[in-house]
Scaffold this motif. Structure first.
Motif, mmCIF file in Angstrom:
data_model
loop_
_atom_site.group_PDB
_atom_site.id
_atom_site.type_symbol
_atom_site.label_atom_id
_atom_site.label_comp_id
_atom_site.label_asym_id
_atom_site.label_seq_id
_atom_site.Cartn_x
_atom_site.Cartn_y
_atom_site.Cartn_z
ATOM 1 N N VAL A 1 -6.379 -5.752 -7.547
ATOM 2 C CA VAL A 1 -7.813 -6.235 -7.503
ATOM 3 C C VAL A 1 -8.584 -5.930 -6.545
ATOM 4 C CG1 VAL A 1 -8.695 -8.963 -7.278
ATOM 5 C CG2 VAL A 1 -6.510 -8.421 -8.466
ATOM 6 N N ASP A 2 -8.286 -5.542 -5.242
ATOM 7 C CA ASP A 2 -9.366 -5.100 -4.065
ATOM 8 C C ASP A 2 -10.129 -3.818 -4.710
ATOM 9 O OD1 ASP A 2 -8.266 -7.977 -2.896
ATOM 10 O OD2 ASP A 2 -6.895 -6.680 -1.093
ATOM 11 N N ALA B 1 0.392 -8.461 5.255
ATOM 12 C CA ALA B 1 0.497 -6.880 4.590
ATOM 13 C C ALA B 1 0.864 -6.992 3.085
ATOM 14 C CB ALA B 1 1.597 -6.328 5.536
ATOM 15 N N LEU B 2 1.647 -8.253 2.833
ATOM 16 C CA LEU B 2 2.120 -8.255 1.583
ATOM 17 C C LEU B 2 1.060 -9.024 0.901
ATOM 18 C CD1 LEU B 2 4.743 -8.203 -0.168
ATOM 19 C CD2 LEU B 2 5.444 -10.313 0.330
ATOM 20 N N ASN B 3 0.659 -9.346 1.099
ATOM 21 C CA ASN B 3 -0.970 -9.923 0.032
ATOM 22 C C ASN B 3 -1.753 -8.896 0.326
ATOM 23 O OD1 ASN B 3 -2.941 -11.637 -0.753
ATOM 24 N ND2 ASN B 3 -3.938 -10.459 0.562
ATOM 25 N N ASP B 4 -1.983 -8.344 0.438
ATOM 26 C CA ASP B 4 -2.495 -6.897 0.687
ATOM 27 C C ASP B 4 -1.855 -5.823 -0.436
ATOM 28 O OD1 ASP B 4 -4.829 -8.087 1.654
ATOM 29 O OD2 ASP B 4 -5.583 -6.043 2.791
ATOM 30 N N TRP B 5 -1.144 -5.671 -0.388
ATOM 31 C CA TRP B 5 0.621 -4.880 -1.632
ATOM 32 C C TRP B 5 -0.216 -5.426 -2.330
ATOM 33 C CZ3 TRP B 5 4.526 -5.573 -4.651
ATOM 34 C CH2 TRP B 5 4.904 -3.736 -4.773
ATOM 35 N N CYS B 6 0.217 -6.695 -2.476
ATOM 36 C CA CYS B 6 0.553 -7.384 -4.396
ATOM 37 C C CYS B 6 -1.065 -7.339 -4.763
ATOM 38 C CB CYS B 6 0.585 -9.037 -4.211
ATOM 39 S SG CYS B 6 2.446 -9.072 -3.744
ATOM 40 N N ASP B 7 -2.909 -7.083 -4.345
ATOM 41 C CA ASP B 7 -3.843 -7.837 -4.544
ATOM 42 C C ASP B 7 -4.214 -5.958 -4.697
ATOM 43 O OD1 ASP B 7 -3.548 -9.989 -4.070
ATOM 44 O OD2 ASP B 7 -4.603 -10.914 -3.382
ATOM 45 N N ARG B 8 -3.272 -5.052 -4.375
ATOM 46 C CA ARG B 8 -4.096 -4.274 -4.034
ATOM 47 C C ARG B 8 -5.075 -3.080 -5.346
ATOM 48 N NH1 ARG B 8 1.245 -3.603 -5.408
ATOM 49 N NH2 ARG B 8 2.060 -1.594 -7.522
ATOM 50 N N PRO C 1 -12.912 -3.046 -2.295
ATOM 51 C CA PRO C 1 -12.655 -1.476 -1.802
ATOM 52 C C PRO C 1 -12.448 -1.081 -0.209
ATOM 53 C CG PRO C 1 -15.386 -1.711 -2.431
ATOM 54 C CD PRO C 1 -14.227 -2.719 -3.174
ATOM 55 N N GLU C 2 -12.953 -1.914 0.227
ATOM 56 C CA GLU C 2 -13.156 -1.823 2.070
ATOM 57 C C GLU C 2 -11.965 -1.958 2.557
ATOM 58 O OE1 GLU C 2 -14.460 -4.919 1.785
ATOM 59 O OE2 GLU C 2 -15.042 -4.215 0.332
ATOM 60 N N ARG C 3 -10.937 -2.371 2.092
ATOM 61 C CA ARG C 3 -9.636 -1.949 2.664
ATOM 62 C C ARG C 3 -8.923 -1.820 2.624
ATOM 63 N NH1 ARG C 3 -7.776 -8.921 0.419
ATOM 64 N NH2 ARG C 3 -8.768 -10.004 2.101
ATOM 65 N N PRO C 4 -7.681 -1.421 3.839
ATOM 66 C CA PRO C 4 -7.045 -0.355 3.748
ATOM 67 C C PRO C 4 -5.950 0.111 3.068
ATOM 68 C CG PRO C 4 -6.698 -1.748 5.888
ATOM 69 C CD PRO C 4 -7.489 -2.514 4.277
ATOM 70 N N ILE C 5 -5.875 -0.147 2.337
ATOM 71 C CA ILE C 5 -4.851 0.249 0.365
ATOM 72 C C ILE C 5 -5.986 1.032 -0.248
ATOM 73 C CG2 ILE C 5 -3.222 -0.046 -1.283
ATOM 74 C CD1 ILE C 5 -1.784 -2.243 0.544
ATOM 75 N N PRO C 6 -6.945 0.318 -0.970
ATOM 76 C CA PRO C 6 -7.759 0.695 -2.064
ATOM 77 C C PRO C 6 -8.979 1.712 -1.168
ATOM 78 C CG PRO C 6 -8.346 -1.487 -1.922
ATOM 79 C CD PRO C 6 -6.992 -1.095 -0.682
ATOM 80 N N SER C 7 -9.215 1.988 -0.029
ATOM 81 C CA SER C 7 -9.789 2.871 0.394
ATOM 82 C C SER C 7 -8.424 4.331 0.674
ATOM 83 C CB SER C 7 -9.920 2.635 2.020
ATOM 84 O OG SER C 7 -9.186 1.637 2.670
ATOM 85 N N GLY C 8 -7.813 3.826 0.994
ATOM 86 C CA GLY C 8 -7.042 5.738 1.444
ATOM 87 C C GLY C 8 -6.131 5.785 2.771
ATOM 88 N N ARG C 9 -6.232 4.497 3.621
ATOM 89 C CA ARG C 9 -6.079 5.048 5.031
ATOM 90 C C ARG C 9 -4.858 3.944 4.872
ATOM 91 N NH1 ARG C 9 -9.887 0.441 7.734
ATOM 92 N NH2 ARG C 9 -10.187 -0.905 5.731
ATOM 93 N N ILE C 10 -4.231 3.263 4.453
ATOM 94 C CA ILE C 10 -2.988 2.835 4.170
ATOM 95 C C ILE C 10 -1.997 2.942 2.732
ATOM 96 C CG2 ILE C 10 -1.438 0.690 4.984
ATOM 97 C CD1 ILE C 10 -2.505 0.418 6.846
ATOM 98 N N SER C 11 -1.114 3.557 2.839
ATOM 99 C CA SER C 11 -0.620 3.640 1.442
ATOM 100 C C SER C 11 0.122 2.625 1.003
ATOM 101 C CB SER C 11 0.406 5.324 1.197
ATOM 102 O OG SER C 11 1.116 4.759 1.582
#
Length: 290
Positions: A63-64, A54-61, A69-79
């Motif tokens: 870049v992702d 989870a921290l990985n995706d927060w740090c990479d938001r 862009p399909e990952r949870p954070i950039p897609s807007g599914r998780i803030s």
């Protein structure tokens, strides 16, 4: 926040590769009864692993947002705030479970493990030492299972560290492709780890015949399954081949862990760890473990 999105954020299916770390460490403890609570440490390990994802995706938001862009954070599914909260909560839970089940000796291993997860995600991931930083987390995970006598588990810890270093190095090519020399070097490393594991199992004076044969057999299976995927990436260094080799390498943890468990006569635990492989592969088709 939907459960499916949370599963994707934390790479939940990859947690099937976690129990064998602590169990192989616990199996190598030498003090009588020292590994008892080590068998429960995968609960703490899984929380720390999910926290790191989870921290990985927060740090990479950022870049992702461009590359994935399909990952949870950039897609807007998780803030971003919710993802950070999940990471913090799971990290605290992991440390708390380790302290509750193993006391000070477990906390003495789980705290550095949590710090290395944080350091990797926040700073070391794209640095030259990134693969070594990630690899150290899996080595510490093995030692967490052997927290009462960690020096006794140095061999499986080193094997898991080496496997993770190669896996992480190769995973850097998941988006833009890898280089043939990188994939070839990782393949050679896998063969070396398999050979060392088989040698340790075959020449263990405390192991029975069945344990030795199982240890050698699982070492060979690890070399074949993981090494073959990595060799294919060396011949075809595309992003797809790198992703396939990375996912296969994550699944290959179970074979390597099983070999070290079998070496100590823990054939039931080895079977359970290896048996989790099909579940991992099935779930990873729906939720990517990388």
């Amino acid at each position: 926040m939907k459960v499916a999105d949370l599963v994707e954020l934390t790479r939940a299916p990859a947690a099937f590769s976690i129990p064998g770390d602590a169990w192989s460490g616990a199996a190598h403890t030498v003090a009588s009864g020292a590994g008892g609570r080590g068998w429960a440490m995968p609960l703490a390990s899984a929380c720390l692993y999910w926290s790191g994802m989870a921290l990985n995706d927060w740090c990479d938001r950022e870049v992702d947002a461009v590359e994935r862009p399909e990952r949870p954070i950039p897609s807007g599914r998780i803030s971003p705030g919710a993802a950070l909260g999940v990471a913090a909560g799971l990290g605290a839970a992991g440390l708390g479970i380790a302290a509750l089940l193993g006391g000070r000796s477990a906390l003495a291993v789980s705290a550095p493990l949590a710090l290395m997860v944080l350091a990797y995600d926040a700073a070391a991931k794209d640095a030259p030492i990134g693969p070594l930083a990630m690899a150290s987390t899996r080595g510490l995970d093995v030692l967490l299972g052997a927290h009462a006598s960690p020096a006794a588990a140095w061999q499986p810890a080193l094997a898991m560290t080496a496997h993770t270093a190669g896996l992480t190095w190769l995973s850097r090519g998941e988006v833009h492709g890898t280089r043939p020399e990188v994939a070839a070097a990782v393949t050679a490393g896998t063969v070396a780890v398999a050979a060392a594991t088989a040698h340790a199992a075959f020449h263990d004076p405390q192991a029975g015949r069945a344990a030795r044969l199982a240890g050698v057999g699982l070492s060979g299976a690890y070399a074949l399954v993981v090494g073959r995927a990595q060799a294919r990436a060396a011949l075809d260094p595309t992003a797809d081949a790198a992703r396939t080799a990375t996912r296969t390498g994550i699944g290959g943890f179970s074979l390597l862990q099983g070999a070290w468990l079998a070496r100590r006569g823990r054939l039931g635990a080895a079977a359970a760890v290896v048996g989790a492989g099909p579940a991992y592969r099935a779930l990873s088709k729906r939720w990517s473990p990388t």
